[in-house]
Motif scaffolding. Structure first.
Motif, PDB file in Angstrom:
ATOM      1  N   LEU A 268     -32.624 -23.052  -4.875  1.00  0.00           N
ATOM      2  CA  LEU A 268     -33.877 -23.791  -4.689  1.00  0.00           C
ATOM      3  C   LEU A 268     -34.823 -23.120  -3.691  1.00  0.00           C
ATOM      4  N   TRP A 269     -34.277 -22.342  -2.748  1.00  0.00           N
ATOM      5  CA  TRP A 269     -35.108 -21.742  -1.708  1.00  0.00           C
ATOM      6  C   TRP A 269     -35.067 -20.219  -1.696  1.00  0.00           C
ATOM      7  N   ASN A 270     -34.123 -19.652  -2.398  1.00  0.00           N
ATOM      8  CA  ASN A 270     -33.897 -18.212  -2.374  1.00  0.00           C
ATOM      9  C   ASN A 270     -33.574 -17.722  -0.961  1.00  0.00           C
ATOM     10  N   THR A 271     -32.984 -18.576  -0.190  1.00  0.00           N
ATOM     11  CA  THR A 271     -32.587 -18.188   1.157  1.00  0.00           C
ATOM     12  C   THR A 271     -31.383 -19.015   1.584  1.00  0.00           C
ATOM     13  N   ILE A 272     -31.003 -18.879   2.845  1.00  0.00           N
ATOM     14  CA  ILE A 272     -29.808 -19.549   3.348  1.00  0.00           C
ATOM     15  C   ILE A 272     -30.084 -21.039   3.604  1.00  0.00           C
ATOM     16  N   PRO A 273     -29.032 -21.841   3.667  1.00  0.00           N
ATOM     17  CA  PRO A 273     -29.226 -23.270   3.958  1.00  0.00           C
ATOM     18  C   PRO A 273     -29.753 -23.467   5.381  1.00  0.00           C
ATOM     19  N   ASP A 274     -30.513 -24.517   5.554  1.00  0.00           N
ATOM     20  CA  ASP A 274     -30.889 -24.864   6.926  1.00  0.00           C
ATOM     21  C   ASP A 274     -29.782 -25.740   7.531  1.00  0.00           C
ATOM     22  N   GLN A 275     -29.948 -26.054   8.805  1.00  0.00           N
ATOM     23  CA  GLN A 275     -28.891 -26.797   9.492  1.00  0.00           C
ATOM     24  C   GLN A 275     -28.726 -28.192   8.904  1.00  0.00           C
ATOM     25  N   ALA A 276     -29.839 -28.787   8.493  1.00  0.00           N
ATOM     26  CA  ALA A 276     -29.761 -30.145   7.930  1.00  0.00           C
ATOM     27  C   ALA A 276     -28.883 -30.162   6.685  1.00  0.00           C
ATOM     28  N   LEU A 277     -29.021 -29.164   5.888  1.00  0.00           N
ATOM     29  CA  LEU A 277     -28.199 -29.084   4.673  1.00  0.00           C
ATOM     30  C   LEU A 277     -26.741 -28.815   5.024  1.00  0.00           C
ATOM     31  N   LEU A 278     -26.517 -27.875   5.933  1.00  0.00           N
ATOM     32  CA  LEU A 278     -25.140 -27.573   6.313  1.00  0.00           C
ATOM     33  C   LEU A 278     -24.449 -28.791   6.926  1.00  0.00           C
ATOM     34  N   ASP A 279     -25.215 -29.570   7.692  1.00  0.00           N
ATOM     35  CA  ASP A 279     -24.610 -30.715   8.376  1.00  0.00           C
ATOM     36  C   ASP A 279     -24.061 -31.747   7.409  1.00  0.00           C
ATOM     37  N   LYS A 280     -24.717 -31.897   6.283  1.00  0.00           N
ATOM     38  CA  LYS A 280     -24.246 -32.941   5.354  1.00  0.00           C
ATOM     39  C   LYS A 280     -23.546 -32.359   4.129  1.00  0.00           C
ATOM     40  N   ALA A 281     -23.323 -31.046   4.132  1.00  0.00           N
ATOM     41  CA  ALA A 281     -22.816 -30.378   2.929  1.00  0.00           C
ATOM     42  C   ALA A 281     -21.497 -30.970   2.450  1.00  0.00           C
ATOM     43  N   ASP A 282     -20.585 -31.250   3.375  1.00  0.00           N
ATOM     44  CA  ASP A 282     -19.273 -31.759   2.956  1.00  0.00           C
ATOM     45  C   ASP A 282     -19.385 -33.088   2.223  1.00  0.00           C
ATOM     46  N   MET A 283     -20.351 -33.896   2.615  1.00  0.00           N
ATOM     47  CA  MET A 283     -20.512 -35.205   1.963  1.00  0.00           C
ATOM     48  C   MET A 283     -21.180 -35.079   0.592  1.00  0.00           C
ATOM     49  N   LEU A 284     -22.017 -34.064   0.436  1.00  0.00           N
ATOM     50  CA  LEU A 284     -22.734 -33.904  -0.835  1.00  0.00           C
ATOM     51  C   LEU A 284     -21.782 -33.634  -1.992  1.00  0.00           C
ATOM     52  N   VAL A 285     -20.669 -33.034  -1.670  1.00  0.00           N
ATOM     53  CA  VAL A 285     -19.714 -32.674  -2.716  1.00  0.00           C
ATOM     54  C   VAL A 285     -19.270 -33.893  -3.507  1.00  0.00           C
ATOM     55  N   ASP A 286     -19.129 -35.023  -2.827  1.00  0.00           N
ATOM     56  CA  ASP A 286     -18.586 -36.214  -3.483  1.00  0.00           C
ATOM     57  C   ASP A 286     -19.607 -37.324  -3.697  1.00  0.00           C
ATOM     58  N   ASP A 287     -20.796 -37.152  -3.219  1.00  0.00           N
ATOM     59  CA  ASP A 287     -21.760 -38.239  -3.261  1.00  0.00           C
ATOM     60  C   ASP A 287     -23.022 -37.789  -3.987  1.00  0.00           C
ATOM     61  N   LYS A 288     -23.099 -38.148  -5.268  1.00  0.00           N
ATOM     62  CA  LYS A 288     -24.212 -37.651  -6.062  1.00  0.00           C
ATOM     63  C   LYS A 288     -25.542 -38.285  -5.668  1.00  0.00           C
ATOM     64  N   ALA A 289     -25.486 -39.497  -5.187  1.00  0.00           N
ATOM     65  CA  ALA A 289     -26.730 -40.127  -4.740  1.00  0.00           C
ATOM     66  C   ALA A 289     -27.278 -39.369  -3.527  1.00  0.00           C
TER      67      ALA A 289
END
Lengths: 656, 489
Positions: free
Chosen positions: A303-324
């Motif tokens: 989506l960004w053609n670059t590395i994740p920002d901290q906000a994305l990294l902070d919640k990354a583990d939860m995104l795996v299981d939570d589609k909402a």
């Protein structure tokens, strides 16, 4: 074994029992399922109702033998099933070539080719069409593209100014896999490693001199460790392990003085594997969910053609299981300015935009033409609830003054803006969606010359995902060159004057000619100066040539002739067949075509995953369904992709 | 720009070096001369080079006659041929004619130039792979299924324990293509070799980055010690990744690991005095052109093509003469030669166009329209002839630079085989092609003759060259085991 059984049954005259006793052939395609059901329910004596077996006996067995093993004296080769991966492939061959010299016999009968092919594959040879049993392809490690690597450097040290021009100067553009540049096939060589080392030295020198802006300290081991603990996780897109932290600190301490230690640490980070590669760990025998950091990297590079920002990294583990939550996060990412880079990366590669063709003489204007079409795409995805139909037919344009000049549209003083350009409405009699803009046209033209064949190939391959047939031996280019230099319809007629050329080129040229209403720079035209052949000799009918054999030509003013034809490449899928008035007509066909819709989804999924989709068919079907259900909403497609199993999981080892 | 002309007469390696260090930097030579002397003692030393030029025999417009194709005989060209300068070197080259590139046509797609170029030095059929690309067929032509001749020789040298600072050097121009097969015509295990496109960058690699330790007292410098440490760290990080991925994918990481080891070894060996050209200030002042200093538009317009080309040849000559590498390639064009030879003649400036267009009697006018009217033939004839003549000048100039450095009764040229090849033949196809080989590969390849071979795969020439370099392997997919024995000495 099954084949032998069938042959044996034939030999004792029980063939009628065979078709009744066997299950219908399994197939993953709906068309083959429906046709097999129609054939099995047939009972009347009409030709269209004949079973595959009856058709085979009637039309094929005389040469190929009742058992498919050939009648030696007539056709000793027998049937070669290895050439066909599935029933559809075989049917495609049958409908165009069989019965030998009387192909119309089968072609004119409803579903004849499909039914006889099902009979040959399943009942004669016991071959089943492949069915997708696994729905997750496997992600392979890949080196970041040079743009992503430059962005990684910028975003890792985003608090200071870093000149990353060395990255672009020294690294080659990414290699393409599955139609998109992603470096999946990239392997390091010593020369390339030297270049990365050189880049790291240049970048680290900049970091070292700006350490005061990066850190609140400027001396001591604790400060050094703090620097590494802060910036390495950004470059690595995950937390550091203790081992990694220790190793980097130990490496850095080989530098003399604090600044050099910072520089050495930076150089180490930038040439280390976690920074250089996007790796999804192998899943083993069965598929598995991505880890949070793996998912974060996949999302951000897409989506960004670059590395994740901290906000994305902070919640990354939860995104795996939570589609909402995932949807909310993707919404945030799409609203972020960095999404422009991701969407640009997709649309420019999908439609093969290039400013290097020099079809637009000014490099600046060519770059702005690409910007204009990329922003139009961005506008539809992020700025409005745009649909695929809009993409092909909407006349809204985002223009700079120089692009407005190409499009022959004026920019009102009070025009709204999008990004840094103005929103205008184009003349609907001359322009439709993205295909009829200078970016697409000039990217497939040469200076002073349009290229109907190349445009036609791009439309076929990129818009409709159609495989262009490549003949076993391409004709020598001499005849092609005789056509080269002509323009428009003259080019096509010359090009296709021999059957050998026309067999393939009518599929391309007659589509590409619909753009004859535009010059190579994308400017609309009704007439133009172009070369045509001199008149043929009235006695011989031969066109005059020079001593080298090249046709003689002259420059004349001629009317644009954009009328073309969409000849069906796939005889089993004729929904696209028919005449085309011009590129606007072609755009409308694309907007309404289910094939174009599926193709667009395929392109996006290949872009997102960096792989071909043999092992992702179930996800692809589900994404397609969601896309259609959304009214082909462009943004909804992105949500559907990131929520798919193919995106969220790593496939098993066996999936290649 | 300062003209590069460091070799004007027959030099020994020792007095060649003295020209580089006129200012008396004798100390800088200390680690260098022993290496050269040792190298000179290596009587079996061989060098291999190829130069690829698109349509080098003027493929379309019937220039073939000017090459002197005909009966077998002496390697020479008729008067008026753009290759006539090679006649000054008749006893130093051979002309091998009539061979067919049988690997090219079968692949389908890609256009004859690309197919000819991508198979010419591997002798191996291309593979097709869907990829999608703006150019017709281009995305489907992956290429690179076979090893190229240069890499077979370079890797064999290495296997025999001949360790060079640079296993091979590759310069020239290429598509910055998304497709592997178009990066380079030089292949090893399906990977293209990286091409250096900037003479200044090559210069830095040759003499600055790796040769700066001449006065380091034989130990590794602090800077390079750091580089080695960083590479060590990178290697460890790679090994950690290796634990997470499949054996298939480890091949990719293994290539990375190998490159780390090679670079570490080069840094260590050079700094320990195993290889070095020392700090040769004359070299640093020799005026190598920096492509980055040339405006992109000028490069595109061919304004500096001559300077860039000469710089590359100068550097490659030094690399051979200094024994920094024994294998090099110069990919002068990227399949089709689309260079604009605007430095050549008033004709080109008046009728701007690229070389490929001229060979089809097509050029662009100032307004950008394409012309190919009957009267243009003479113009394009003049331009094409001038361009090929210039290419021949470059090739013979390179020959001279290698010939001017003597080792006893031979020269670097004698120890070399310089292969000049192209993509298509006179009919724009792959039949009746010709290949020029200059230098005898240290007495292993016959010079001075012209031979014609009807309807044979050009692989027989490539196989002959592998044997001339002691590589007992066939190349490509045609005529396995066949070679031209009359050329092997």
């Amino acid at each position: 074994m099954k084949r032998l059984l069938v042959i044996a049954l034939f030999s004792i005259g029980l063939s009628a029992c065979v078709s009744e006793s066997m299950d219908p052939p399994p197939s993953s395609s709906s068309s083959s399922s429906s046709s097999s059901s129609s054939s099995s329910s047939s009972s009347s004596g009409q030709a269209a109702q004949k079973t595959g077996q009856e058709l085979y006996v009637e039309k094929c067995s005389r040469c190929h033998g009742i058992d498919g093993l050939a009648v030696a004296e007539k056709w000793p080769k027998g049937l070669h099933m290895s050439n066909y991966e599935n029933t559809k492939d075989l049917a495609r061959y049958v409908i165009t070539t069989m019965p030998y010299l009387k192909a119309e016999d089968c072609a004119l009968e409803n579903d004849c080719a499909q039914r006889v092919s099902e009979y040959i594959r399943f009942q004669l040879f016991g071959l089943f069409d492949p069915v997708a049993t696994k729905d997750i392809g496997r992600a392979k490690p890949r080196a970041l593209t040079r743009e992503q690597y430059a962005n990684l450097i910028q975003d890792t040290f985003s608090d200071v100014d870093i000149d990353t021009s060395a990255v672009i100067d020294l690294l080659d553009g990414a290699l393409s896999t599955a139609g998109f540049a992603n470096n999946v096939d990239f392997k390091f060589s010593t020369t390339q490693l030297e270049r990365y080392m050189e880049i790291a030295e240049k970048i680290s020198a900049q970091v070292g001199t700006q350490i005061d802006q990066l850190m609140n300290c400027n001396n001591g081991d604790a400060c050094l460790e703090n620097f590494i603990a802060t910036y390495a996780p950004r470059a690595f897109r995950r937390d550091l392990t203790n081992e990694e932290l220790t190793e980097l600190v130990n490496l850095a301490k080989q530098g003399q003085g604090f600044q050099q230690r910072i520089e050495v640490a930076t150089r180490g980070m930038l040439v280390s594997a976690p920074a250089l590669y996007e790796v999804v760990a192998d899943a083993g025998a069965t598929e598995r969910k991505l880890s949070g950091p793996e998912l974060a990297s996949r999302l951000s590079f897409m989506l960004w053609n670059t590395i994740p920002d901290q906000a994305l990294l902070d919640k990354a583990d939860m995104l795996v299981d939570d589609k909402a939550m995932l949807r909310t996060e993707v919404e945030r990412m799409l609203n972020d300015e960095r999404a422009k880079a991701g969407l640009d990366n997709f649309v420019r590669q999908w439609l093969h935009f290039s400013a290097d063709t020099a079809a637009i003489s000014s490099l600046e204007t060519a770059a702005e033409a690409l910007y204009s079409s990329s922003r139009f795409f961005d506008y539809l995805v992020r700025g409005t609830d745009g649909t695929l139909s809009d993409l092909f037919t909407d006349t809204t344009a985002i223009v700079t003054p120089s692009v407005a000049a190409l499009l022959e549209v004026s920019i009102p003083n009070n025009a709204d803006t999008y990004d840094t350009a103005s929103i205008v409405a184009l003349n609907g009699a001359e322009r439709a969606g993205i295909l009829t803009r200078p970016a697409f046209i000039s990217s497939h033209s040469l200076p002073g010359r349009t290229r109907p064949t190349i445009v036609g190939a791009a439309i076929r391959e990129q818009i409709f995902c159609q495989e262009i047939p490549i003949p076993d031996s391409v004709q020598d280019d001499v005849d092609f060159m005789a056509a080269d230099g002509l323009s428009g319809r003259d080019f096509i007629d010359a090009h296709n004057s021999s059957k050998a050329c026309a067999d393939c080129h009518i599929y391309l040229d007659e589509v590409g000619i619909t753009f004859d209403s535009y010059g190579p720079d994308g400017v609309h035209r009704t007439t133009y100066n172009g070369p045509v052949r001199l008149d043929p000799d009235p006695d011989t009918g031969e066109y005059p040539r020079d001593e080298s054999g090249a046709y003689l030509t002259m420059i004349v003013e001629k009317a644009a002739e954009p009328a073309g034809h969409f000849y069906p490449l796939d005889p089993l899928n004729v929904d696209l067949a028919g005449p085309l008035a011009d590129a606007l007509d072609l755009s409308r066909v694309a907007a309404d075509s289910s094939l174009a819709s599926t193709c667009y989804v395929e392109n996006w999924l290949r872009f997102a995953l960096g792989r071909d989709l043999q092992n992702d068919q179930i996800s692809l079907d589900q994404i397609n369904q969601k896309f259609v259900a959304s009214g082909k909403n462009l943004k909804e497609l992105i949500f559907a992709i990131v929520e798919s199993d193919a995106f969220l999981m790593q496939g098993p080892m066996a999936a290649n | 720009m300062k003209t590069v002309n460091i070799i004007r007469r027959n030099w020994t390696r020792r007095n060649l070096l003295s020209t580089f260090t006129r200012s008396g930097a004798a100390a800088a030579l200390a680690p260098f001369i022993p290496v050269l002397e040792a190298g000179a003692a290596d009587k079996d030393r061989q060098y291999f080079f190829w130069w690829y030029t698109g349509q080098y025999d003027n493929s379309v417009r019937g220039y073939y006659h000017s090459l002197g194709l005909g009966d077998n005989g002496t390697a020479s060209f008729p008067a008026g041929s753009p290759f006539v300068q090679l006649n000054d070197w008749t006893d130093k080259f051979s002309l091998i004619q009539g061979l067919n590139n049988k690997a090219a046509p079968q692949s389908g797609g890609g256009g004859p130039h690309r197919r000819g170029a991508m198979t010419g030095i591997t002798g191996t059929n291309l593979v097709n792979k869907k990829g999608g690309d703006p150019d017709l067929f281009k995305g489907k032509t992956l290429g690179g299924t076979g090893d190229s001749l240069d890499q077979m020789i370079a890797r064999d040298f290495e296997a025999r324990g001949i360790q060079m600072p640079f296993r091979s050097l590759h310069v020239g121009w290429h598509f910055n293509s998304k497709h592997l097969g178009e990066r380079s015509f030089s292949y090893w295990k399906k990977q293209p070799q990286t091409i250096e496109q900037n003479p200044k960058a090559l210069f830095n690699r040759l003499f600055k980055a790796v040769g700066a330790g001449g006065d380091s007292g034989g130990g590794i410098s602090a800077d390079d010690a750091l580089r080695v440490s960083i590479l060590d760290y990178a290697r460890d990080s790679l090994k950690r990744i290796n634990n997470k991925i499949s054996a298939d994918d480890r091949v990719k990481m293994d290539a990375h690991l190998t490159s780390i080891e090679e670079l570490e070894k080069r840094l260590t060996d050079i700094q320990n005095g195993a290889f070095s050209c020392g700090e040769i200030t004359e070299l640093q002042n020799m005026g190598v052109i920096d492509r980055n200093d040339v405006a992109a538009g000028l490069v595109q317009a061919g304004m500096k093509l001559d300077a860039l080309t000469e710089s590359f040849f100068d550097l490659l000559a030094i690399a051979f003469n200094c024994d920094l590498t024994r294998v090099a390639t110069f990919q002068f064009s990227r399949g089709t030669d689309d260079h604009v030879y605007s430095f050549l003649s008033e004709d080109v400036r008046k009728f701007p166009g690229d070389f490929h267009g001229y060979t089809h009697n097509v050029y662009g006018t100032q307004s950008g329209n394409i012309q190919n009217s009957p009267g243009d033939a003479k113009v394009t004839d003049r331009i094409v002839t001038a361009a090929v003549k210039w290419r021949t000048e470059q090739f013979t100039r390179f020959m001279k630079k290698l010939n001017d450095v003597s080792d006893g009764d031979t020269s670097t040229l004698d120890k070399s085989a310089l292969l000049w090849w192209g993509d298509v033949s006179e009919a724009h196809d792959f039949d009746k092609m010709r290949w020029i080989v200059a230098g005898s590969a240290n007495g292993r390849f016959k010079n001075g003759v012209r031979t014609t071979h009807g309807n044979r795969s050009h692989n027989i020439l490539l196989n002959t060259l592998t044997r001339a370099f002691g590589v007992d392997k066939d190349i490509g997919t045609y005529e396995k085991g066949a070679k031209i024995d009359s050329y092997l000495l």
